[in-house]
Design an enzyme around this catalytic site. Structure first.
Site, PDB file in Angstrom:
ATOM      1  N   PRO A 173      39.768   7.493  24.232  1.00  0.00           N
ATOM      2  CG  PRO A 173      39.816   7.997  21.952  1.00  0.00           C
ATOM      3  CD  PRO A 173      39.031   7.305  22.998  1.00  0.00           C
ATOM      4  CD  GLU A 174      41.707  10.495  29.743  1.00  0.00           C
ATOM      5  OE1 GLU A 174      41.912  11.639  30.189  1.00  0.00           O
ATOM      6  OE2 GLU A 174      41.566   9.507  30.479  1.00  0.00           O
TER       7      GLU A 174
END
Ligand SMILES: [Zn+2]
Length: 277
Positions: free
Chosen positions: A2-3
């Protein structure tokens, strides 16, 4: 992985679902998830606390409690929260259980075991090793072109690597760093410190553009209330990437073929014509 936009979505979903709930009990099923405490201490620090707010700093989720403590959680590669009724069978890879009041339960599942949790006193939050050296948030007032210029001047690594360094710029991962550099028309492999000052505003604007684009496409996603893992998020933005995962396809601007180079252990996608310098 995830960013920032995905982590933001997870934090917002948690904020919507669990704020106001009291943690009746907490159980660590994989002690390594919170390596700095014993499972007993972890449970004791959370038991009876009411969840006041859920936010984010960098890619860390911050669950603020009414007992002057904060639960820090990092999803890393595959960490996911699931919210639902108590009493249903636990999914595979459940590493922590938070039994909430009103017969609700929040669980943390993590297939790859890289997730991290930690309970710290609220007063010490900013001094924890996780948050202490983080760069300013990209949408904060401190994140100015002047800040970015100083951060780049101190880096002898490439632009791409420097954008991934959370101590200089928070929130960009491999996908968004590639997109940012394309939008800013900058070569990912040039040494960060050599970027001329007049190009800094372009890079600064591109960071905010890419992050807000992905945040807004996420907010239109129909996220299943029980599954808070941000996976529908990337789904919303996928297919709209300009260079990421588009090796051999034509550049949207100049029609040159997008190239992929393996660099510092990761793939870097770029347009060899638009991003020459
Ligand atoms: Zn191009």
């Amino acid at each position: 992985m995830p960013e920032l936009p995905e982590v933001e979505l997870v934090a917002c979903s948690l904020q919507r679902l669990v704020v106001g709930h009291r943690i009746v009990s907490a159980r660590l099923l994989r002690p390594g998830l919170a390596p700095e405490t014993s499972p007993a201490t972890f449970a004791r620090r959370l038991r009876g606390a009411r969840i006041e707010a859920v936010g984010r700093r960098g890619k860390h989720i911050l669950v603020r409690l009414d007992n002057e403590r904060v639960l820090i959680a990092h999803l890393r590669m595959t960490g996911k929260f699931l919210y639902g009724p108590t009493g249903t069978p636990l999914p595979k890879h459940t590493h922590a259980i938070f039994n909430l009041d009103e017969e609700r339960r929040l669980i943390f599942i993590d297939q790859r075991h890289f997730g991290m949790m930690k309970v710290v006193p609220s007063a010490q939050l900013d001094d924890t090793k996780e948050l202490r050296f983080l760069a300013p948030e990209p949408f904060s007032d401190e994140f100015t072109p002047a800040y970015l210029h100083t951060a780049l001047l101190r880096s002898r690594r490439t632009l791409k690597e420097t954008l991934l360094d959370q101590k200089r710029v928070t929130g960009l991962g491999n996908i968004y760093a590639a997109e940012v550099l394309f939008v800013a028309r900058l070569n990912p492999f040039r040494i960060a410190a050599t970027l001329s000052k007049r190009r800094i505003p372009r890079l600064h604007a591109a960071i905010r553009t890419i992050l807000s684009e992905s945040l807004s496409s996420g907010s239109t996603m129909n996220v299943e209330p029980g599954i808070i893992d941000g996976r529908y998020y990337g789904g919303g933005y996928e297919g709209r990437w300009r260079v990421y995962d588009r090796e051999g396809e034509p550049c949207l601007v100049c029609h040159a073929r997008i190239r992929r180079i393996s660099h510092a252990g990761r793939s870097t996608f770029f347009c060899p014509r638009c991003q020459r310098r």
